[in-house]
Design a protein around this motif. Structure first.
Motif, PDB file in Angstrom:
ATOM      1  N   GLY A  48       0.832  -1.204   0.000  1.00 28.09           N
ATOM      2  CA  GLY A  48       0.000   0.000   0.000  1.00 28.09           C
ATOM      3  C   GLY A  48       0.866   1.252   0.000  1.00 28.09           C
ATOM      4  N   CYS A  49       2.098   1.146  -0.521  1.00 25.80           N
ATOM      5  CA  CYS A  49       3.068   2.239  -0.439  1.00 25.80           C
ATOM      6  C   CYS A  49       2.957   3.245  -1.572  1.00 25.80           C
ATOM      7  CB  CYS A  49       4.487   1.688  -0.341  1.00 25.80           C
ATOM      8  SG  CYS A  49       4.926   0.574  -1.688  1.00 25.80           S
ATOM      9  N   TRP A  50       2.078   3.045  -2.517  1.00 25.66           N
ATOM     10  CA  TRP A  50       1.787   4.033  -3.560  1.00 25.66           C
ATOM     11  C   TRP A  50       0.377   3.798  -4.063  1.00 25.66           C
ATOM     12  CZ3 TRP A  50       0.357   1.638  -7.974  1.00 25.66           C
ATOM     13  CH2 TRP A  50       0.917   0.394  -8.287  1.00 25.66           C
ATOM     14  N   MET A  51      -0.164   4.796  -4.785  1.00 25.23           N
ATOM     15  CA  MET A  51      -1.475   4.647  -5.419  1.00 25.23           C
ATOM     16  C   MET A  51      -1.507   5.515  -6.669  1.00 25.23           C
ATOM     17  SD  MET A  51      -4.047   6.640  -2.818  1.00 25.23           S
ATOM     18  CE  MET A  51      -3.701   8.311  -2.276  1.00 25.23           C
ATOM     19  N   ASN A  52      -2.452   5.223  -7.553  1.00 22.44           N
ATOM     20  CA  ASN A  52      -2.683   6.022  -8.745  1.00 22.44           C
ATOM     21  C   ASN A  52      -4.025   6.719  -8.616  1.00 22.44           C
ATOM     22  OD1 ASN A  52      -0.373   5.474 -10.381  1.00 22.44           O
ATOM     23  ND2 ASN A  52      -1.190   3.433 -10.762  1.00 22.44           N
ATOM     24  N   ILE A  53      -4.053   7.987  -9.012  1.00 23.35           N
ATOM     25  CA  ILE A  53      -5.279   8.792  -9.004  1.00 23.35           C
ATOM     26  C   ILE A  53      -5.670   9.061 -10.447  1.00 23.35           C
ATOM     27  CG2 ILE A  53      -6.275  11.019  -8.323  1.00 23.35           C
ATOM     28  CD1 ILE A  53      -5.644   9.154  -5.964  1.00 23.35           C
ATOM     29  N   ILE A  54      -6.970   8.977 -10.740  1.00 21.32           N
ATOM     30  CA  ILE A  54      -7.464   9.231 -12.095  1.00 21.32           C
ATOM     31  C   ILE A  54      -8.598  10.239 -12.061  1.00 21.32           C
ATOM     32  CG2 ILE A  54      -6.793   6.986 -13.037  1.00 21.32           C
ATOM     33  CD1 ILE A  54      -9.747   6.100 -12.639  1.00 21.32           C
ATOM     34  N   SER A  55      -8.876  10.760 -13.233  1.00 23.55           N
ATOM     35  CA  SER A  55      -9.990  11.682 -13.420  1.00 23.55           C
ATOM     36  C   SER A  55     -11.255  10.883 -13.699  1.00 23.55           C
ATOM     37  CB  SER A  55      -9.685  12.598 -14.609  1.00 23.55           C
ATOM     38  OG  SER A  55     -10.808  13.360 -14.958  1.00 23.55           O
ATOM     39  N   ASP A  56     -12.400  11.483 -13.452  1.00 22.85           N
ATOM     40  CA  ASP A  56     -13.664  10.864 -13.855  1.00 22.85           C
ATOM     41  C   ASP A  56     -13.871  11.017 -15.361  1.00 22.85           C
ATOM     42  OD1 ASP A  56     -14.478   9.912 -11.342  1.00 22.85           O
ATOM     43  OD2 ASP A  56     -15.277  11.867 -10.779  1.00 22.85           O
ATOM     44  N   ALA A  57     -13.156  11.967 -15.983  1.00 24.48           N
ATOM     45  CA  ALA A  57     -13.270  12.208 -17.422  1.00 24.48           C
ATOM     46  C   ALA A  57     -12.327  11.276 -18.186  1.00 24.48           C
ATOM     47  CB  ALA A  57     -12.941  13.665 -17.734  1.00 24.48           C
ATOM     48  N   GLU A  58     -12.759  10.817 -19.346  1.00 22.54           N
ATOM     49  CA  GLU A  58     -11.952   9.938 -20.194  1.00 22.54           C
ATOM     50  C   GLU A  58     -10.758  10.693 -20.772  1.00 22.54           C
ATOM     51  OE1 GLU A  58     -12.403   6.607 -21.254  1.00 22.54           O
ATOM     52  OE2 GLU A  58     -13.911   6.452 -19.668  1.00 22.54           O
ATOM     53  N   GLY A  59      -9.659   9.985 -20.991  1.00 19.61           N
ATOM     54  CA  GLY A  59      -8.515  10.532 -21.696  1.00 19.61           C
ATOM     55  C   GLY A  59      -7.575  11.396 -20.877  1.00 19.61           C
ATOM     56  N   LYS A  60      -7.828  11.562 -19.613  1.00 19.38           N
ATOM     57  CA  LYS A  60      -6.949  12.370 -18.756  1.00 19.38           C
ATOM     58  C   LYS A  60      -5.854  11.475 -18.186  1.00 19.38           C
ATOM     59  CE  LYS A  60      -9.678  16.100 -18.663  1.00 19.38           C
ATOM     60  NZ  LYS A  60      -9.425  17.490 -18.566  1.00 19.38           N
ATOM     61  N   PRO A  61      -4.654  12.027 -17.975  1.00 18.74           N
ATOM     62  CA  PRO A  61      -3.563  11.198 -17.423  1.00 18.74           C
ATOM     63  C   PRO A  61      -3.795  10.848 -15.959  1.00 18.74           C
ATOM     64  CG  PRO A  61      -2.877  13.486 -17.574  1.00 18.74           C
ATOM     65  CD  PRO A  61      -4.236  13.403 -18.218  1.00 18.74           C
ATOM     66  N   LYS A  62      -3.217   9.735 -15.557  1.00 13.15           N
ATOM     67  CA  LYS A  62      -3.285   9.379 -14.143  1.00 13.15           C
ATOM     68  C   LYS A  62      -2.100   9.990 -13.420  1.00 13.15           C
ATOM     69  CE  LYS A  62      -1.387   4.767 -14.891  1.00 13.15           C
ATOM     70  NZ  LYS A  62      -1.707   3.346 -14.797  1.00 13.15           N
ATOM     71  N   MET A  63      -2.183  10.033 -12.103  1.00 13.79           N
ATOM     72  CA  MET A  63      -1.116  10.593 -11.290  1.00 13.79           C
ATOM     73  C   MET A  63      -0.649   9.545 -10.289  1.00 13.79           C
ATOM     74  SD  MET A  63      -1.009  14.175  -9.167  1.00 13.79           S
ATOM     75  CE  MET A  63      -2.446  13.808  -8.180  1.00 13.79           C
ATOM     76  N   PHE A  64       0.662   9.376 -10.215  1.00 12.59           N
ATOM     77  CA  PHE A  64       1.292   8.412  -9.316  1.00 12.59           C
ATOM     78  C   PHE A  64       1.549   9.105  -7.979  1.00 12.59           C
ATOM     79  CE2 PHE A  64       5.025   6.200  -7.617  1.00 12.59           C
ATOM     80  CZ  PHE A  64       4.598   4.887  -7.699  1.00 12.59           C
ATOM     81  N   VAL A  65       1.072   8.515  -6.896  1.00 14.06           N
ATOM     82  CA  VAL A  65       1.164   9.132  -5.565  1.00 14.06           C
ATOM     83  C   VAL A  65       2.030   8.281  -4.648  1.00 14.06           C
ATOM     84  CG1 VAL A  65      -0.150   9.922  -3.552  1.00 14.06           C
ATOM     85  CG2 VAL A  65      -1.172  10.064  -5.844  1.00 14.06           C
ATOM     86  N   LYS A  66       3.022   8.938  -4.039  1.00 13.76           N
ATOM     87  CA  LYS A  66       3.829   8.302  -2.990  1.00 13.76           C
ATOM     88  C   LYS A  66       3.597   9.083  -1.704  1.00 13.76           C
ATOM     89  CE  LYS A  66       7.908   8.308  -5.170  1.00 13.76           C
ATOM     90  NZ  LYS A  66       9.321   7.972  -5.461  1.00 13.76           N
ATOM     91  N   PHE A  67       4.102   8.550  -0.599  1.00 15.66           N
ATOM     92  CA  PHE A  67       3.815   9.127   0.706  1.00 15.66           C
ATOM     93  C   PHE A  67       5.097   9.628   1.359  1.00 15.66           C
ATOM     94  CE2 PHE A  67       0.876   5.686  -0.360  1.00 15.66           C
ATOM     95  CZ  PHE A  67      -0.191   6.485  -0.718  1.00 15.66           C
ATOM     96  N   LYS A  68       5.060  10.872   1.783  1.00 14.86           N
ATOM     97  CA  LYS A  68       6.237  11.579   2.284  1.00 14.86           C
ATOM     98  C   LYS A  68       6.968  10.769   3.356  1.00 14.86           C
ATOM     99  CE  LYS A  68       7.841  15.960   3.928  1.00 14.86           C
ATOM    100  NZ  LYS A  68       7.544  17.273   4.373  1.00 14.86           N
ATOM    101  N   ASP A  69       8.267  10.660   3.174  1.00 17.89           N
ATOM    102  CA  ASP A  69       9.161   9.961   4.105  1.00 17.89           C
ATOM    103  C   ASP A  69       8.766   8.498   4.313  1.00 17.89           C
ATOM    104  OD1 ASP A  69      10.615  12.322   4.459  1.00 17.89           O
ATOM    105  OD2 ASP A  69       9.317  12.959   6.113  1.00 17.89           O
ATOM    106  N   TYR A  70       7.958   7.948   3.391  1.00 17.46           N
ATOM    107  CA  TYR A  70       7.524   6.549   3.502  1.00 17.46           C
ATOM    108  C   TYR A  70       6.876   6.321   4.876  1.00 17.46           C
ATOM    109  CZ  TYR A  70       7.995   1.794   1.591  1.00 17.46           C
ATOM    110  OH  TYR A  70       7.773   0.559   1.041  1.00 17.46           O
ATOM    111  N   ALA A  71       6.195   7.368   5.367  1.00 19.06           N
ATOM    112  CA  ALA A  71       5.708   7.383   6.744  1.00 19.06           C
ATOM    113  C   ALA A  71       4.366   6.684   6.945  1.00 19.06           C
ATOM    114  CB  ALA A  71       5.604   8.830   7.231  1.00 19.06           C
ATOM    115  N   PHE A  72       3.635   6.422   5.873  1.00 19.40           N
ATOM    116  CA  PHE A  72       2.344   5.752   6.013  1.00 19.40           C
ATOM    117  C   PHE A  72       2.022   5.024   4.718  1.00 19.40           C
ATOM    118  CE2 PHE A  72       1.590  10.022   4.495  1.00 19.40           C
ATOM    119  CZ  PHE A  72       0.591   9.904   3.536  1.00 19.40           C
TER     120      PHE A  72
END
Length: 160
Positions: free
Chosen positions: A74-98
């Motif tokens: 669970g150390c990263w996740m991807n965020i997406i838009s509700d709209a088609e064709g938008k890029p996803k965003m890769f999310v990490k957590f500061k200092d690997y703290a959570f």
């Protein structure tokens, strides 16, 4: 001596189970991970994408939909838009703290932190593909670095 050792093992186990890296709390507005943030005042993921067109990075609070989470920790996740064709965003957590729960795909989150663009090297892309449960054949197809939208989150609220 045996009792003391047994007590030490039990106490250590209890302490380890109670002290997770998630620092999760439930404040009635969702489950909080990392720094305690309020979900109010967040911009939409689509608004963030528009703002990042003109900037390299942006400190922001954003609400988005989870597409996937690292299935190892669970150390990263991807965020997406509700709209088609938008890029996803890769999310990490500061200092690997959570870490985030592994079963939150499709859920909405509010994140606070820094959004930016970065080129991800092939070895790291392959590592993340492995974490996501991709097959060896799919991983082998990753041969070029990729410029990605990324987010370093200091706090996340998983909305109800």
């Amino acid at each position: 001596m045996k009792r003391f050792f047994l007590f030490l093992v039990v106490a250590t186990t209890i302490f380890a189970c109670n002290s997770t890296k998630n620092s999760v709390s439930d404040k009635g507005d969702g489950k909080h991970f990392g720094a305690k943030i309020k979900p109010t005042g967040a911009i939409s993921y689509d608004a963030l994408l528009a703002e990042l067109d003109a900037k390299d990075s942006l400190k922001v609070k954003v609400v988005g939909k989870v597409e996937g989470v690292c299935q190892v920790k669970g150390c990263w996740m991807n965020i997406i838009s509700d709209a088609e064709g938008k890029p996803k965003m890769f999310v990490k957590f500061k200092d690997y703290a959570f870490f985030m729960p592994k079963d939150i795909s499709g859920r909405k989150v509010v994140m606070q932190g820094m959004a930016y663009r970065e080129v991800t090297p092939v070895d790291e892309l392959r590592h993340y593909a492995e974490d996501a449960g991709k097959s060896a054949a799919e991983i082998a197809l990753i041969t070029k670095p990729k410029e990605e939208l990324k987010f370093m989150a200091s706090g996340v609220v998983l909305l109800d």
